[in-house]
Write an enzyme that holds these catalytic residues in place. Structure first.
Site, PDB file in Angstrom:
ATOM      1  CG  ASP A 139      37.674  40.957  39.453  1.00 29.00           C
ATOM      2  OD1 ASP A 139      38.101  41.758  40.295  1.00 29.00           O
ATOM      3  OD2 ASP A 139      36.990  39.946  39.740  1.00 29.00           O
ATOM      4  CE  LYS A 140      44.603  41.154  31.921  1.00 29.65           C
ATOM      5  NZ  LYS A 140      45.897  40.433  31.925  1.00 29.65           N
TER       6      LYS A 140
END
Length: 319
Positions: A139-140
């Site tokens: 995830d970011k």
């Protein structure tokens, strides 16, 4: 008209008799994925004894097969001179320590500044591979280790390792609440019907298994070591919320900020300032797709995560 990159010719070994043509070619040319070979069969780019076969046709052994390998499709991904923290590289693999805040794949609202843009600048040959060789994602706002394939054979075999669960991914996760013991979450994950940006545990979802054990306990938090058996979107974040122990700082699944009573000023400041999920991919183990060597990398958490743990330790020591 399809542009052809190369022509290959092969005779089917006798001991391949009975195999489907797509499977036989995938075994003879492991640098190409079976899905690519199936597309070439559908597009008429494969000839068996000068005839166009169907992908379900079976070989008998001894046939001459000619394959017109097409050029890789052009894409709109742009190389960008973005620094990468490369922990390992050879002709087949790259292992990168991704910082929190970096998106892995370009997408809506993230056309540039991603890890994929950075990888294409470092190695333009990655443009020939699906997703520039990225076979799994973070995830970011999750930091840590990510493996990237630099060849088609490496990509296929890394995907096989993910499927067979021999590619091991270890994480550090800081959760709200004090856990009593480690365990396993075996709960399917799917898209939340009420909010398409979120995932949730649901019977309609795909199988998801997360294993966790306690690394350290604090007054109101627990540091976990987590292993994934599957790789669903937001898996650790969703499973921890499902258990009632959401990740510290998680803007989607964490709920309101929780600051323990009588916390030190340093801990209050650290918790208020930590504005991402407290999740770091700290271990990565793969079998090298070409040499067969077992490889393991470990990566300490980044400065923001380390400062938060230090503040929790100091808070513990003051009690």
């Amino acid at each position: 008209m399809t542009a052809i990159a190369r022509q290959i010719t092969v005779h089917i070994p006798d001991d391949f008799a009975g195999k489907r043509i797509d499977k036989a070619l995938a075994e003879l040319y492991p640098e190409y994925s079976r899905s690519s070979i199936q597309k070439w069969l559908r597009d008429g780019l494969v000839l068996v004894d000068d005839e166009v076969p169907r992908q379900r046709d079976r070989v008998t052994g001894g046939e001459q097969v000619e394959v017109a390998v097409p050029e890789a499709a052009a894409n709109d991904w742009r190389p960008e001179p973005i620094a990468l923290d490369v922990r390992y590289e050879d002709p087949h693999l790259l292992v990168v320590n991704k910082p929190a805040g970096m998106v892995v794949h370009p997408g809506a609202g993230n056309a540039d500044g991603t890890m994929m843009n950075a990888l294409l600048f470092k190695d333009p040959n990655l443009a020939a591979l699906p997703r520039a060789g990225i076979v799994h994602r973070l995830d970011k706002d999750t930091s840590g280790l990510l493996v990237v394939a630099r060849s088609e054979i490496a990509r296929n075999r890394l995907i096989e390792q993910l499927t067979e669960r021999s590619l091991k991914r270890g994480y550090l996760a800081l959760v709200c609440g004090v856990m009593i013991s480690g365990g396993t979450v075996d709960a399917p994950i799917g898209r939340d019907r009420h909010d398409r940006r979120r995932m949730c545990v649901t019977e309609r979802g795909k199988p998801a298994v997360t294993r966790y054990r306690i690394a350290q306990k604090f007054r109101a938090h627990t540091l976990l070591r987590v292993q994934l058996d599957t790789g669903r979107t937001h898996q650790i974040r969703v499973h921890m919320k499902h258990l009632g122990f959401p990740l510290v700082g998680d803007p989607v699944y964490g709920g309101r900020l929780r600051i323990p009573a009588n916390s030190s000023d340093r801990l209050r400041e650290a918790l208020r300032g930590f504005r991402r999920q407290a999740l770091h991919a700290n271990e990565l183990a793969v079998v090298h797709p070409v040499t067969g060597e077992s490889l393991l990398w470990k990566q300490p958490p980044p400065a923001d995560f380390a400062r938060l743990i230090e503040a929790l330790n100091d808070d513990n020591a003051e009690r």
